[in-house]
Design a protein around this motif. Structure first.
Motif, PDB file in Angstrom:
ATOM      1  N   ARG A  35       1.092  -1.180   0.148  1.00 25.07           N
ATOM      2  CA  ARG A  35      -0.210  -0.587   0.224  1.00 25.07           C
ATOM      3  C   ARG A  35       0.739   1.421   0.037  1.00 25.07           C
ATOM      4  NH1 ARG A  35      -3.308   0.644   4.891  1.00 25.07           N
ATOM      5  NH2 ARG A  35      -1.272   1.392   5.855  1.00 25.07           N
ATOM      6  N   ASP A  36       2.014   1.012   1.228  1.00 26.02           N
ATOM      7  CA  ASP A  36       2.779   2.639   1.144  1.00 26.02           C
ATOM      8  C   ASP A  36       3.941   2.447   0.808  1.00 26.02           C
ATOM      9  OD1 ASP A  36       0.540   3.377   2.574  1.00 26.02           O
ATOM     10  OD2 ASP A  36       1.693   2.324   4.174  1.00 26.02           O
ATOM     11  N   LEU A  63       4.402   0.393  -2.976  1.00 23.32           N
ATOM     12  CA  LEU A  63       5.133   0.697  -3.818  1.00 23.32           C
ATOM     13  C   LEU A  63       5.263   2.290  -4.197  1.00 23.32           C
ATOM     14  CD1 LEU A  63       4.761  -1.097  -6.354  1.00 23.32           C
ATOM     15  CD2 LEU A  63       2.320  -1.712  -6.350  1.00 23.32           C
ATOM     16  N   MET A  64       3.748   3.295  -3.651  1.00 23.09           N
ATOM     17  CA  MET A  64       4.058   4.704  -4.352  1.00 23.09           C
ATOM     18  C   MET A  64       5.032   5.309  -3.686  1.00 23.09           C
ATOM     19  SD  MET A  64       0.967   6.240  -5.135  1.00 23.09           S
ATOM     20  CE  MET A  64       1.038   8.053  -4.292  1.00 23.09           C
ATOM     21  N   GLU A  65       6.130   4.840  -2.699  1.00 28.59           N
ATOM     22  CA  GLU A  65       7.477   5.300  -3.141  1.00 28.59           C
ATOM     23  C   GLU A  65       7.920   4.889  -4.557  1.00 28.59           C
ATOM     24  OE1 GLU A  65       9.027   6.761   0.657  1.00 28.59           O
ATOM     25  OE2 GLU A  65       7.674   7.662  -0.040  1.00 28.59           O
ATOM     26  N   ILE A  69       7.423   4.324  -7.426  1.00 27.27           N
ATOM     27  CA  ILE A  69       7.013   4.768  -8.652  1.00 27.27           C
ATOM     28  C   ILE A  69       7.358   6.218  -8.251  1.00 27.27           C
ATOM     29  CG2 ILE A  69       5.360   5.448  -9.821  1.00 27.27           C
ATOM     30  CD1 ILE A  69       3.881   2.615  -8.859  1.00 27.27           C
ATOM     31  N   ASP A  70       6.621   7.168  -7.324  1.00 27.32           N
ATOM     32  CA  ASP A  70       7.657   8.081  -6.919  1.00 27.32           C
ATOM     33  C   ASP A  70       9.140   8.394  -6.913  1.00 27.32           C
ATOM     34  OD1 ASP A  70       6.623  10.554  -6.714  1.00 27.32           O
ATOM     35  OD2 ASP A  70       6.883  10.507  -4.444  1.00 27.32           O
ATOM     36  N   LYS A 121      -6.198   3.598  -8.251  1.00 30.50           N
ATOM     37  CA  LYS A 121      -5.683   2.906  -6.881  1.00 30.50           C
ATOM     38  C   LYS A 121      -4.473   4.129  -6.989  1.00 30.50           C
ATOM     39  CE  LYS A 121      -6.886  -1.265  -5.194  1.00 30.50           C
ATOM     40  NZ  LYS A 121      -6.361  -2.660  -5.246  1.00 30.50           N
ATOM     41  N   ASP A 122      -4.120   4.976  -6.451  1.00 31.35           N
ATOM     42  CA  ASP A 122      -3.132   6.138  -6.150  1.00 31.35           C
ATOM     43  C   ASP A 122      -1.668   5.730  -6.945  1.00 31.35           C
ATOM     44  OD1 ASP A 122      -5.020   7.696  -4.636  1.00 31.35           O
ATOM     45  OD2 ASP A 122      -3.933   6.789  -2.546  1.00 31.35           O
ATOM     46  N   TRP A 123      -1.067   4.363  -6.626  1.00 29.16           N
ATOM     47  CA  TRP A 123       0.143   3.783  -7.399  1.00 29.16           C
ATOM     48  C   TRP A 123      -0.044   3.792  -8.542  1.00 29.16           C
ATOM     49  CZ3 TRP A 123       0.893  -0.406  -9.864  1.00 29.16           C
ATOM     50  CH2 TRP A 123      -0.502  -1.620  -9.393  1.00 29.16           C
ATOM     51  N   LYS A 125      -0.297   7.369 -10.456  1.00 28.88           N
ATOM     52  CA  LYS A 125       0.541   7.504  -9.822  1.00 28.88           C
ATOM     53  C   LYS A 125       2.421   7.193 -11.631  1.00 28.88           C
ATOM     54  CE  LYS A 125       4.163  10.431  -8.043  1.00 28.88           C
ATOM     55  NZ  LYS A 125       4.187  12.127  -8.620  1.00 28.88           N
ATOM     56  N   LEU A 126       2.244   5.981 -11.477  1.00 29.65           N
ATOM     57  CA  LEU A 126       2.106   5.073 -12.150  1.00 29.65           C
ATOM     58  C   LEU A 126       2.173   6.249 -14.152  1.00 29.65           C
ATOM     59  CD1 LEU A 126       4.770   3.297 -13.347  1.00 29.65           C
ATOM     60  CD2 LEU A 126       2.815   1.733 -13.761  1.00 29.65           C
TER      61      LEU A 126
END
Length: 292
Positions: free
Chosen positions: A164-165, A167-169, A171-172, A281-283, A286-287
């Motif tokens: 959850r957390d 994967l966003m990191e 990608i970002d 979804k957020d990730w 972002k992608l």
């Protein structure tokens, strides 16, 4: 013609496991005490162990434990660090070293004290022993070697919740950095040798999607360096177009009227549906933002 290379490397705890095998060479009594523990070897600490906090605090030059470990790494860096071994071996075998004008190295430890400590040791070695590193890799003394401050991938190493957390990191901070460096003219080489294996697998896929130039890997048993095939990965255009239509949130019925298969997107884990409203979804968002 001179090229600029950027090497993005994950960091595990190989430095610590190799120190554990050579604990008798440590000079500091405190360091010997930490690294000779059979119950809590630093390289295999649970992510929530209280010693993880201690290793975060020790991760700086001037601390007796840090300096003791650094001196061992300095004595034989390619044996003590799997990350340095992989980077150095690839550079040493690169056939056109004379064309390399700059090597930028960025370290990505997981969100654990022992990995952060290891990254700090590696960075300190590269900064303090730049000339020795060039000699070991066959780089010209005039080649510029830069080392960024390590970037901690938050959420990584924290268990299943990293999806959850973390994967966003990833990608970002990782995919975004690859794209930025490419745009600035760097040839981006990714080294996912260190760290947790599930995260490294995702990192490799993200690196391919972001357009890394090379991905290298050090086989832990044979210590051989291989270049992973650069698969021509991209988001399925069907999903990409559908996700762009979802945008910031659209009613499921509206999307289905224009031909979007919301159930398939949800089954793939790309969207979530709540009270009839579909959101990307957020990730994924972002992608899409980074890869266009």
């Amino acid at each position: 013609m001179s090229y600029r290379f950027a090497v993005l490397s994950t960091v595990g705890t190989s430095v610590l496991s190799n120190v554990e095998r050579n604990v008798g060479r440590l000079r500091s009594g405190r360091a010997r005490g930490l690294f000779s523990s059979k119950d809590k070897p630093p390289s295999r600490l649970a992510v929530d162990d209280e010693l993880q906090v201690l290793f975060r605090e020790l991760a700086k030059p001037g601390d007796e434990v840090f300096d003791d470990v650094f001196n061992l790494v300095k004595s034989d860096p390619l044996t003590y660090s799997a990350e340095l071994n992989a980077i150095a071996a690839w550079l040493r075998n690169y056939p056109a070293k004379s064309t390399i004008g700059e090597v930028l190295i960025a370290l990505y430890p997981t969100d654990t004290g022992n990995s952060i400590f290891s990254a700090a040791v590696i960075r300190h070695y590269l900064n303090a022993e730049s000339l020795g590193f060039k000699e070991r890799t066959g780089l010209s003394p005039s080649t510029v070697v830069k080392v960024d401050e390590p970037v901690v991938l938050r959420g990584f190493g924290k268990g299943v919740e990293w999806f959850r957390d973390g994967l966003m990191e990833l990608i970002d901070k990782f995919a975004g950095r690859i794209i930025d460096l490419k745009n600035r003219g760097y040839r981006v080489v990714v080294n996912p040798t260190g760290g947790f294996k599930p995260e490294s697998a995702y990192l490799t896929l993200i690196a391919m999607l972001a357009g890394a130039w090379r991905i290298i890997y050090s086989h832990e048993s044979f210590r051989e360096i291989v270049e992973l095939p650069m698969l021509p990965l991209s988001l399925d255009p069907r999903f990409k177009n559908a996700l762009k239509q979802v945008g910031q949130g659209v009613y499921k019925g509206v999307l289905e009227q224009v031909g979007v298969n919301v159930d398939e997107l949800e089954d793939k884990g790309l969207v979530e549906v709540k009270d009839g409203v579909v959101n990307v979804k957020d990730w994924v968002a972002k992608l899409l933002e980074l890869t266009g």
